[in-house]
Design a protein around this motif. Structure first.
Motif, PDB file in Angstrom:
ATOM      1  N   GLY A  11      76.117  74.674  -1.553  1.00 36.57           N
ATOM      2  CA  GLY A  11      76.212  73.247  -1.799  1.00 36.57           C
ATOM      3  C   GLY A  11      77.396  72.589  -1.156  1.00 36.57           C
ATOM      4  O   GLY A  11      77.618  71.395  -1.325  1.00 36.57           O
ATOM      5  N   GLN A  31      80.655  73.570  -1.720  1.00 41.94           N
ATOM      6  CA  GLN A  31      81.852  73.757  -2.493  1.00 41.94           C
ATOM      7  C   GLN A  31      82.359  75.172  -2.290  1.00 41.94           C
ATOM      8  O   GLN A  31      81.590  76.102  -2.069  1.00 41.94           O
ATOM      9  N   ARG A  50      82.921  76.729  -7.977  1.00 47.53           N
ATOM     10  CA  ARG A  50      81.590  76.672  -8.572  1.00 47.53           C
ATOM     11  C   ARG A  50      81.697  76.469 -10.071  1.00 47.53           C
ATOM     12  O   ARG A  50      82.646  76.955 -10.714  1.00 47.53           O
ATOM     13  N   GLN A  57      72.484  77.726 -11.826  1.00 46.34           N
ATOM     14  CA  GLN A  57      73.559  76.959 -11.201  1.00 46.34           C
ATOM     15  C   GLN A  57      73.531  77.102  -9.682  1.00 46.34           C
ATOM     16  O   GLN A  57      73.811  76.145  -8.944  1.00 46.34           O
ATOM     17  N   ARG A  58      73.161  78.278  -9.200  1.00 49.00           N
ATOM     18  CA  ARG A  58      73.065  78.481  -7.753  1.00 49.00           C
ATOM     19  C   ARG A  58      71.942  77.632  -7.164  1.00 49.00           C
ATOM     20  O   ARG A  58      72.089  77.055  -6.085  1.00 49.00           O
ATOM     21  N   LYS A  78      70.831  74.895  -8.492  1.00 49.89           N
ATOM     22  CA  LYS A  78      71.245  73.503  -8.673  1.00 49.89           C
ATOM     23  C   LYS A  78      72.157  73.050  -7.548  1.00 49.89           C
ATOM     24  O   LYS A  78      72.134  71.880  -7.145  1.00 49.89           O
ATOM     25  N   GLU A  79      72.962  73.973  -7.005  1.00 57.67           N
ATOM     26  CA  GLU A  79      73.840  73.617  -5.894  1.00 57.67           C
ATOM     27  C   GLU A  79      73.041  73.286  -4.636  1.00 57.67           C
ATOM     28  O   GLU A  79      73.446  72.446  -3.829  1.00 57.67           O
ATOM     29  N   PRO A 121      70.317  69.570  -5.948  1.00 54.56           N
ATOM     30  CA  PRO A 121      70.983  68.883  -7.068  1.00 54.56           C
ATOM     31  C   PRO A 121      70.099  67.876  -7.787  1.00 54.56           C
ATOM     32  O   PRO A 121      70.419  67.482  -8.909  1.00 54.56           O
TER      33      PRO A 121
END
Length: 381
Positions: free
Chosen positions: A249, A251, A256, A278-279, A281-282, A285
């Protein structure tokens, strides 16, 4: 510590020379075992009388790169070389070269011929085909070692070492050898189990599973269905993640989002799904986190879930992540929903995406393909 390492390397060289000079006998094994004790390698066995003198195949769990050397100090046995190039290194590590580099079927045929000669020492095989720390569970046993003979004797092996972990994943045998010489001592506990015969009309896979369950019960660990290939894939992913300076993403990995404190007492499976979500979602989004979690519980794979979301196989209502997200238009079909989802993050292209649902099927198809390409480009960036 450095002086101890140098001294033990010097003694280890003498152990190697003695083991090469003397023929395989009880005297040789006794001398080498005493010298290994000086090196800090203590080998204990539960009850030598339980060792079956007529056993031709020993089956053991795999903990370190030197399990075969340790068990050979207690009884005469040979372990075939399955990995690594043949030559001096293979011979010096105590492996037996068969000259077979083909499939498991060819290896089994060669080992059957070897075992048919009663003068040859028994075989020591490790069906896990990869070393573990021996504290959590056993990898799934491969079936080919159980196709050689109809009777095998399991050997339970446990290793203890102070301060330093016994087996480090993805470490070379040279690294483990140096750590063995550096630490004060390493204790190998060998327990002989009763021989296990094959049942009538029992397949090799069932035979392997039964022996695996017996060994797991003896060691007090679980019998998993994870294979050596699964371990190799896991280590490859860990190496790939550690080499990435930035997350997908954009970052840094250190930036993270961490696991919420409310999940501190959650089950390990929930924590793992949350980390995988979460991975995803990055990368995407605009996709709701709950939708990602639901799909991950079914696929258990980050890449598959991303593909499902990109291809529109999972319908969802996109989150408003930027001012351009209001370009979405309501629709009543999954194809239109997928079109709107992929258009929510589309970057400017030569032909702008339509804001309304096209009446012609051809135009709708072209619009969908255009938005999919834009979303793919966005995900790659």
């Amino acid at each position: 510590g450095l002086c101890l390492l140098v001294l033990r390397l010097f003694i280890g060289l003498h152990v190697f020379l003695v083991s090469c000079a003397l023929p395989d006998s009880v005297l040789r094994r006794f001398i080498v075992r005493v010298m290994c004790t000086v090196l800090g390698l203590f080998v204990r066995q539960s009850d030598p009388r339980l060792r079956d003198a007529s056993a031709r195949v020993f089956i053991a769990n795999h903990v370190t790169q030197f399990d075969h050397n340790v068990i050979s100090l207690l009884t005469s046995c040979n372990t075939p070389a399955l990995n690594g190039a043949p030559g001096f290194i293979c011979w010096s590590r105590g492996f037996m070269e068969l000259g077979v580099t083909g499939s498991h079927a060819e290896l089994v045929d060669s080992l059957k011929v070897y075992s048919s000669h009663r003068g040859n020492p028994p075989l020591l095989l490790f069906p896990e085909e990869a070393a573990t720390n021996g504290r959590a569970g056993l990898l799934r046993f491969s079936s080919w070692p159980f196709s050689i003979l109809d009777v095998v004797q399991p050997v339970a092996l446990q290793v203890q070492r102070p301060l330093i972990t016994v087996s480090v994943a993805d470490s070379s045998w040279i690294t483990e050898l140096l750590w063995t010489f550096f630490v004060p001592f390493t204790v190998y506990q060998v327990r002989w189990m009763p021989s296990v015969p094959r049942r009538a009309e029992e397949l090799s896979e069932d035979f392997a599973l039964r022996v695996q369950e017996l060994l797991a019960m003896e060691l007090g660990v679980v019998s998993t269905r994870l294979t050596a290939a699964d371990k190799a894939e896991h280590m490859k992913r860990l190496r790939h993640t550690s080499l990435l300076p930035f997350a997908p993403g954009g970052q840094p990995l250190a930036a993270r989002p961490r696991t919420p404190s409310s999940l501190a007492g959650a089950a390990p499976e929930d924590v793992r799904i949350t980390a995988m979500a979460q991975r995803v979602k990055e990368v995407l989004p605009h996709v709701p986190l709950e939708v990602i979690r639901i799909d991950l519980t079914q696929t258990d794979c980050v890449d598959t879930t991303i593909a499902n979301l990109l291809e529109g196989r999972v319908p969802f209502c996109p989150e408003r992540t930027e001012p351009g997200a209001d370009l979405l238009a309501p629709s009543t079909s999954q194809a239109a929903a997928a079109s709107g989802i992929q258009g929510s993050v589309a970057v400017p292209s030569a032909k702008p995406a339509t804001k309304q649902f096209a009446k012609s099927p051809v135009e709708r198809h072209l619009s969908l393909q255009e938005r999919k390409r834009a979303l793919y480009d966005y995900a790659r960036r």
